[in-house]
Enzyme design. Sequence first.
Site, mmCIF file in Angstrom:
data_model
loop_
_atom_site.group_PDB
_atom_site.id
_atom_site.type_symbol
_atom_site.label_atom_id
_atom_site.label_comp_id
_atom_site.label_asym_id
_atom_site.label_seq_id
_atom_site.Cartn_x
_atom_site.Cartn_y
_atom_site.Cartn_z
ATOM 1 N N ASP A 256 -22.614 28.117 -3.740
ATOM 2 C CA ASP A 256 -23.082 26.687 -2.496
ATOM 3 C C ASP A 256 -22.196 25.887 -3.184
ATOM 4 O O ASP A 256 -22.023 25.068 -3.235
ATOM 5 C CB ASP A 256 -24.328 25.821 -3.261
ATOM 6 N N LYS B 136 -16.743 26.047 -1.092
ATOM 7 C CA LYS B 136 -15.905 27.607 -0.994
ATOM 8 C C LYS B 136 -15.028 27.454 0.156
ATOM 9 O O LYS B 136 -14.425 26.810 0.659
ATOM 10 C CB LYS B 136 -15.975 28.858 -1.301
ATOM 11 N N ALA C 178 -24.424 34.801 2.201
ATOM 12 C CA ALA C 178 -23.697 33.371 1.839
ATOM 13 C C ALA C 178 -24.030 32.569 2.936
ATOM 14 O O ALA C 178 -24.152 32.708 3.783
ATOM 15 C CB ALA C 178 -22.344 33.926 2.102
ATOM 16 N N GLY C 179 -23.768 31.004 2.298
ATOM 17 C CA GLY C 179 -23.793 30.218 3.914
ATOM 18 C C GLY C 179 -22.232 28.913 3.347
ATOM 19 O O GLY C 179 -22.536 28.562 2.485
ATOM 20 N N HIS C 180 -21.764 29.379 4.666
ATOM 21 C CA HIS C 180 -20.242 28.538 3.366
ATOM 22 C C HIS C 180 -20.233 27.474 5.174
ATOM 23 O O HIS C 180 -20.736 27.946 6.268
ATOM 24 C CB HIS C 180 -19.020 29.081 3.757
ATOM 25 N N GLN D 131 -21.171 33.935 -3.097
ATOM 26 C CA GLN D 131 -22.055 33.859 -4.019
ATOM 27 C C GLN D 131 -21.086 32.955 -5.161
ATOM 28 O O GLN D 131 -20.326 32.093 -5.186
ATOM 29 C CB GLN D 131 -22.913 34.837 -4.557
ATOM 30 N N GLY E 124 -32.295 27.377 4.178
ATOM 31 C CA GLY E 124 -32.937 26.041 3.718
ATOM 32 C C GLY E 124 -33.975 25.283 2.668
ATOM 33 O O GLY E 124 -34.401 24.335 3.090
ATOM 34 N N SER F 262 -11.762 17.016 -4.203
ATOM 35 C CA SER F 262 -13.145 16.509 -2.845
ATOM 36 C C SER F 262 -14.135 15.536 -2.733
ATOM 37 O O SER F 262 -14.538 15.670 -3.586
ATOM 38 C CB SER F 262 -13.446 18.320 -2.427
#
Length: 421
Positions: free
Chosen positions: A13, A16, A39-41, A223, A299, A410
């Site tokens: 997290d 990426k 994964a959650g991008h 990851q 979540g 960023s």
Amino acid sequence: MSVTIILGTQWGDEGKGKAVDYLAGNFDFTARFNGGNNAGHTVVNELGTFKIHLVPSGIFYPRMRCLIGNGVVIDPAVLIEEIESLKQAGIKTEKRIFISPRAHLIMPYHKILDGLYEEAKGAGATGTTRRGIGPAFADKTSYNGLRWSDLADEKLFADKLQTQLGLKNKIIVALGGQPLDSEKILAEYRGYYATLKPYIAELYPIIEKGLRDKKKFLLEQAQGALLDPDWGTYPFVTGSTTLASAATAGLGIPPRAIDQIIGVTKAYITRVGGGALPTEIKDESATAKALQEVAATTGRIRRGGWFDAEVVHFSAHLNGVDALFLTKLDILSQFDEIKICTGYKFNGKRAHYYDLNAYQLEQVEPVFRTVKGWRQDITRARKFSDLPLQARRYVETVEKLVDVPIKWVSVGPEREATIKR
Ligand code: GDP
Ligand code: IMO
Ligand code: MG
């Protein structure tokens, strides 16, 4: 640069998805090579906000081709849903997404076993996403996996499924679960295959020709390096290797073809699930809350802590990172003072991450350096010189401690909220 890897240098997290979406404009291909829908991008651009799990984050560039490599495990239902939601956002997916027939399938029993193993371990559980990732990679390694190429042959797939259900149902029932029905799964997976068949293609000729034609590839790790089964905090890790080297086997790319490795690192650190987070702020303070996040996949709450130069130095050098993409600097704008962990003490003596196992890492005492905050909104900064002095100093301090140049900073989730140095 012909082949670039984007790699998370922390516990996942890091941003990426944001980094890939920002950088992919100059590339011809983006590709996933490890993990699965654990994964959650997150990508935020002019088309909207997307939380993607399997499709490479370069999909938002119309001419981009997106590869899902053999090193990825795929839950077909999740991929179908993801493709559907991309289509609904007006994004063309046909002839742009290519799935390796060598990629393994996540089966319903993998998700059940993931949950059963976790529950059996109680307080020692890894805190997985329960998406079946570990059991699917375990089956791959023990020659029990089912692949897309098996689905192309109805009888072969039915026979293999029968064998696997014979094994898995015994375990599931012994642990108090309900046995799974092979006919139901067979029908379900045949349906998935029919839907996804147009996307399945052997990637070897595509990649080999692409490399020969000097096309540009951006490889998106899932990851983070510290979730690697060998070099992470085992057993609080994920099921597939997360190192830069995984890109070669996970896609079919010669190691020599890799020109650049970009490490994504958050200006602080977060971790979701079990395992040590040495710089975690464990109290109920506003600072602790400010560094927590909500996980994109499950979540759950991501625990938060100060930037840990000990682990990022390790993971950046272990992976041969050439440049860093520092994310979320804007989140630190709210603090008068910011801490940076410069190393650890274990039993009163200096110790490195690599000297310690996951349980010892729980006991380390981080050594902090405190620096001044800047207390100004920096989200509109687009040049390094737009940043306040203390923010520039923070970036330079991180750079020095990690000993890798920071090339991008960023300052917001959106594609454009990025400073190139
Ligand atoms: P990934 O798994 O590495 O792609 O990271 P995630 O998408 O799971 O988590 C990163 C979160 O931070 C997402 O909500 C992003 O939209 C967000 N994000 C990324 N970069 C920045 C940034 O510079 N500032 C802020 N405020 N949010 C960011
Ligand atoms: P991205 O790509 C953060 C963590 C889980 C758990 C451990 C094992 O979005 O950065 P698994 O389901 O893989 O067996 O869970 O790994 N984990 C992640 N944490 N970001 C991720 O992916 C993760 N993928 C897995 O929380 O601690
Ligand atoms: Mg994520």
